[in-house]
Design a protein around this motif. Structure first.
Motif, PDB file in Angstrom:
ATOM      1  N   ARG A   1      32.584  -3.012 132.233  1.00 54.84           N
ATOM      2  CA  ARG A   1      34.036  -3.138 132.334  1.00 54.84           C
ATOM      3  C   ARG A   1      34.317  -4.516 132.902  1.00 54.84           C
ATOM      4  NH1 ARG A   1      34.969   2.784 134.563  1.00 54.84           N
ATOM      5  NH2 ARG A   1      35.253   3.820 132.572  1.00 54.84           N
TER       6      ARG A   1
ATOM      7  N   HIS B   1      36.244  -2.599 127.991  1.00 54.12           N
ATOM      8  CA  HIS B   1      35.258  -1.573 128.293  1.00 54.12           C
ATOM      9  C   HIS B   1      34.352  -1.404 127.082  1.00 54.12           C
ATOM     10  CE1 HIS B   1      34.211   2.873 129.023  1.00 54.12           C
ATOM     11  NE2 HIS B   1      33.460   2.124 129.788  1.00 54.12           N
TER      12      HIS B   1
ATOM     13  N   TRP C   1      44.622  -4.577 132.532  1.00 56.29           N
ATOM     14  CA  TRP C   1      43.805  -4.221 131.367  1.00 56.29           C
ATOM     15  C   TRP C   1      42.385  -4.721 131.533  1.00 56.29           C
ATOM     16  CZ3 TRP C   1      45.081  -0.757 127.884  1.00 56.29           C
ATOM     17  CH2 TRP C   1      46.427  -0.420 127.747  1.00 56.29           C
TER      18      TRP C   1
ATOM     19  N   HIS D   1      38.449  -0.281 122.957  1.00 59.60           N
ATOM     20  CA  HIS D   1      37.714  -1.060 123.956  1.00 59.60           C
ATOM     21  C   HIS D   1      38.596  -1.568 125.086  1.00 59.60           C
ATOM     22  CE1 HIS D   1      33.885  -0.989 121.905  1.00 59.60           C
ATOM     23  NE2 HIS D   1      34.448  -1.417 120.809  1.00 59.60           N
TER      24      HIS D   1
ATOM     25  N   TRP E   1      41.049  -0.638 128.437  1.00 63.56           N
ATOM     26  CA  TRP E   1      41.219   0.392 129.445  1.00 63.56           C
ATOM     27  C   TRP E   1      42.193  -0.128 130.483  1.00 63.56           C
ATOM     28  CZ3 TRP E   1      38.443   0.339 134.428  1.00 63.56           C
ATOM     29  CH2 TRP E   1      38.598   1.523 135.145  1.00 63.56           C
ATOM     30  N   ASN E   2      43.207   0.658 130.803  1.00 65.28           N
ATOM     31  CA  ASN E   2      44.219   0.266 131.768  1.00 65.28           C
ATOM     32  C   ASN E   2      43.907   0.916 133.106  1.00 65.28           C
ATOM     33  OD1 ASN E   2      46.563  -0.059 133.330  1.00 65.28           O
ATOM     34  ND2 ASN E   2      47.831  -0.149 131.504  1.00 65.28           N
ATOM     35  N   ASN E   3      43.679   0.070 134.108  1.00 66.31           N
ATOM     36  CA  ASN E   3      43.371   0.550 135.451  1.00 66.31           C
ATOM     37  C   ASN E   3      44.462   0.067 136.403  1.00 66.31           C
ATOM     38  OD1 ASN E   3      42.118   1.647 137.674  1.00 66.31           O
ATOM     39  ND2 ASN E   3      40.671  -0.053 137.907  1.00 66.31           N
TER      40      ASN E   3
END
Length: 85
Positions: free
Chosen positions: A45, A31, A28, A20, A22-24
């Motif tokens: 998100r 998600h 972090w 769950h 997510w690195n954008n």
């Protein structure tokens, strides 16, 4: 992630401690997917506001703990209404 086992709709792979997450671009995010109706789904998100994966895991766990407590409250309220009727 013991809290996640309380919520029946959340799927977790125990071997993936970043489930769950997510690195954008270094930040972090949490998600997850919700199903407001049986025929629709929304992918959510939410920024966890950190670049540190350990802090992101803690924030994810506390968010899901909050969801579990809200689900418990809603179930108790529904049970009270059914009992009163």
């Amino acid at each position: 992630m013991n809290t996640l086992t309380i919520l029946p709709g959340i799927r977790v792979h125990a071997e993936n401690e970043n489930h769950h997450l997510w690195n954008n671009h270094g930040i972090w995010f949490l998600h997850y997917t919700v199903h407001p109706t049986p025929f629709t789904k929304d992918r959510i998100r939410r920024s966890l506001g950190t670049k540190d994966v350990k802090i992101a895991r803690e924030r994810r766990d506390s968010f899901f703990a909050y969801l579990a407590s809200e689900a418990t409250k809603a179930a108790a309220a529904t049970a009270r209404k059914a009992f009163a009727a």
